[in-house]
Design a protein around this motif. Sequence first.
Motif, mmCIF file in Angstrom:
data_model
loop_
_atom_site.group_PDB
_atom_site.id
_atom_site.type_symbol
_atom_site.label_atom_id
_atom_site.label_comp_id
_atom_site.label_asym_id
_atom_site.label_seq_id
_atom_site.Cartn_x
_atom_site.Cartn_y
_atom_site.Cartn_z
ATOM 1 N N LEU A 119 41.616 47.531 33.617
ATOM 2 C CA LEU A 119 41.321 48.845 33.921
ATOM 3 C C LEU A 119 42.681 49.791 34.271
ATOM 4 N N PRO A 120 42.825 50.968 34.336
ATOM 5 C CA PRO A 120 43.368 51.517 35.090
ATOM 6 C C PRO A 120 43.626 51.589 36.478
ATOM 7 N N THR A 121 44.956 51.427 37.066
ATOM 8 C CA THR A 121 45.087 50.939 38.592
ATOM 9 C C THR A 121 44.465 52.198 39.838
ATOM 10 N N GLU A 122 44.687 53.143 39.306
ATOM 11 C CA GLU A 122 45.134 54.744 39.714
ATOM 12 C C GLU A 122 43.009 54.859 39.814
ATOM 13 N N LEU A 123 42.504 54.561 38.857
ATOM 14 C CA LEU A 123 41.097 54.224 39.099
ATOM 15 C C LEU A 123 40.026 53.623 40.394
ATOM 16 N N MET A 177 38.831 43.245 43.962
ATOM 17 C CA MET A 177 39.111 43.655 42.957
ATOM 18 C C MET A 177 40.408 44.302 43.468
ATOM 19 N N ARG A 178 41.146 44.341 44.183
ATOM 20 C CA ARG A 178 42.282 44.793 43.801
ATOM 21 C C ARG A 178 43.202 43.976 44.370
ATOM 22 N N MET A 179 42.441 42.663 44.689
ATOM 23 C CA MET A 179 43.489 41.244 45.186
ATOM 24 C C MET A 179 43.839 40.177 43.257
ATOM 25 N N GLN A 180 45.262 40.502 43.617
ATOM 26 C CA GLN A 180 45.779 39.255 42.236
ATOM 27 C C GLN A 180 46.326 38.139 42.757
ATOM 28 N N ARG A 181 46.075 37.017 41.444
ATOM 29 C CA ARG A 181 46.370 35.588 42.501
ATOM 30 C C ARG A 181 48.626 36.253 42.236
ATOM 31 N N LEU A 182 48.806 35.099 43.334
ATOM 32 C CA LEU A 182 50.113 35.380 43.586
ATOM 33 C C LEU A 182 50.823 34.555 41.724
#
Lengths: 144, 802
Positions: free
Chosen positions: B170-174, B226-231
Amino acid sequence: MNDLLLMCLIAGRRAAIPAALVQSVIEIDQITPIPGAPDFILGLTAMRSQALTVIDCQIALGFGGQEQDSDRRAAVVQVGGHSYALLVEEAYDVGEARSDPIEVPGGFGHGWQMAARGMVETDCGPTLLIDVDALVAGPVARAA
Amino acid sequence: MDDLLADFVAETREMLEASGGEIVAWEADPSDRARLDTIFRFVHTVKGNCGFFDFPHLEKLSHAAEDALADCRAGRREADSTLVSAVLAIIDRISEMIDSIEAGEDHPEGGDDALIAALNPHDDTPGMSPAEPHKPSETTQVTATSPAEGKADAGPKPARAASVQRTIRLPTELLDEVMKGVSDMVLARNDLARRLRDAGDHPEIDGPFDRLSTILAEVRSSITRMRMQRLEHLFSSLPRLVRDLSTELGKQVMVDFEGGEVELDREMIEMVRDPLTHIIRNAIDHGLEGPGERIKSGKHEIGLLKFAARQSGNQITLAISDDGRGIDADRLAAKAVAAGIYSQAEIDEMSERRKHHLIFEPGLSTAEKVSSVSGRGVGMDVVRANIEHVGGSIDVTTKPGEGTSFHLKLPLTLSIIAALTVGSGGQRYAIPRSYVEEIVFGSSDHVDFAEAGDRRLVTFRGKRVPCLALGEILGSEDPGSVDWASMTLVLVRMASNDVFALAVDRVYDHEDVVVKPIAPAIMETGLYAGTTLLDDGRPMMLLDLPSIAQKHRLVDEMRSMARTLPEEEQTEQRKARPVMLFTGLDGRRRAVRLELVRRIDTISREAIDIEGSRKQAVIDGAIFSLLGLEYGELPEGRCRLLRLSDGEHEVVYAVSEVLDAADMDGEIVPSSADPAVEGVTLIGGEPVPVIDGHGLFAAQGTARKTGRTASCHLPASSDWARTILEPLVEAAGYRVSTEPEEETDVAIELVDDDPRPAFPARHIIRLRPEPEPAENDDESIYRYDREALLSALKRARVEKTA
């Protein structure tokens, strides 16, 4: 030139804010003061879960503070992504501009000159068109 | 499956789908340049991504296709149908491999060489021919008939795919928009909740509203996730960076990652990427030695760069450690002096740790020479500023010869922060929780207020830190009118490790707040970092602590205060020799070493009792010896007293006025004229007598104990012990223990007490009833030999503290 204008009273004079910029007109009941902020910023108020920076138009124009008996009406505008509530003495109806904003010989006088885009003819007579950006920037920033 | 891998699979799939049309069109017209570019980009990306995983076959295939296509793009080769077929065969193969990877199976091996060979224009390998011109069906056959029988797997494939986690991109803006929407929804919910409360009980509305709240809370938490990401995403780009840098600098560096599964806000990951890159550059350039030097110092030839991430509550800690030469504190200090940032005198007062922190000073580089890698005008000060900007902090620890570690503390997310809400002047303000070290009440016993000039200090847990009232900072309160004891102190630890106390009217609560930006005119005050809405719908300002600390020069102030800071730094502090200036009762200026001053008290004349040589003052229900009277008469009414402590005893010293704190940088010229004066020193060009702290306490003996007193067991069954012995022991500075289990410093036993109760103690003093010792008894003390008993108790005490 048939722009819609929000007619209001600032520092005892008739002034107009371009209606296209005004999101709504609200009555302010509570203001959270912000110690340390310039005096034309009265504080913050909330509108529909959104914080608004309350600006006293009279002080922002370089006049003294507003009297207490005003009805605390404010026009909500957005400048640079921030929402502001412009506190005016009175906010009347929306009227139509009958002319382009023009300068008048000799200027509009101290204070007004800096934040006015010019004079427009309206149904209620000549009215100053307020430059919202300049107003929000405050007296210091404008003078600089 | 691994998230990173899932991303890789999803991305490759997506590209395959997107380029599906291109592939077909390219087949039809191999000379179409635009199509060629698309296909090239695809194999190039696959090849690049393979670098992060262990897929040698995939990498080999995509690499070969990329080479062939690169030749076409460069005009070295004509894109003919043979090549197209060969490339498409490889793409098909890649697609199959991706399926296998996603399903977690070993992808079919073999046949790759034939496919690669098919790319070669002069290839005439029999069997695996470059497919016949314009017969794409043949191409597919190449794959289909390859030994691994990729197609044979086609049957169970759909079922397999179902068990695999589905992902989309997904686009991050969304995402940002959704996140913002949910935040607003939470605020609207709070607003509604308040209105419902005001309206009174409405059971028919309350139920659904609670449900709404629960759902909203869940949605908010999933949105956050959803905004989280693995390091790992951050880590994955580092080996390449490290490899490039180390090659450039002729060093060998091994990278080690730990905690890649820790999740962080995607935006935060982007924010720390640059600071992290800088730290890595520094570590490889300055930290790690060259191979030769490493071997010489007995280390492994290859340097180690270690990244370790850990989540603790609402914070992520990320440590970047190298096993290099460490930071040379003295060289750093010398540079700081040379650069004019600190004076030598200031450096001398610094602890080792403080010196290491010099690395964060602007305009200070540890590099001997500016290399192509470092010295680009960006220093660790910028790194620190960037980290602080996102609400984090950075610390450094180093050991010469063993390595350096940078510790980053980062908040989980940017937009929602954990805050402490405090009150001042009837308004509420929020402080980011990450800065708050501790909250104490001004009225607590272990908090002492003091003044040094106009600067208010608070002594807390042996540290003397500057103290500011929030109302004073905001300009809404006059510092003179603050009733300090009624305030609540929020001890704030800045990222630079500087601590100061923020006095507020009260502390309300911990809250997660959604921070919104504020208007530029308010931002200019330097007091606020943003705004947020309270549950009742009222706006609240978020305080900008780093900026406030800067503005009040607290970081600088603390540099000079550091000498009165932790006790373990006493050795460094001694060199600093700060003193407090006061005027004595005779109106003359004198100084006392600041370490001795615990606080300043003002008491009424009635609380002072003088009788002959006995001079005492009562403060807070305790009796202190009163000194300083030799210089003059006590004033009527209120008396100013310095409360002095040598760590064990406390006395009070009467003064007529407390002047200021000053530095005693010159020598003390000893004076023999006045025994109460240690000597005379020059402060601001004027001679000032320094009162002799040692002499002062030496003359007092046991005035009043502070700190931990020694403990003592007495014979339990003896009335004599309770009535006669106990007061004596207590007067000698012991606490009498009534717990039989407690191991005390001393146990007193009576010789005739039989059987003796075995008290656990480090020292045993035995008392005998007879003046003369019995035979074979050279240790016991006659129980009325006061001198001997006291000296035995004193001996035990000294041994305890030693």
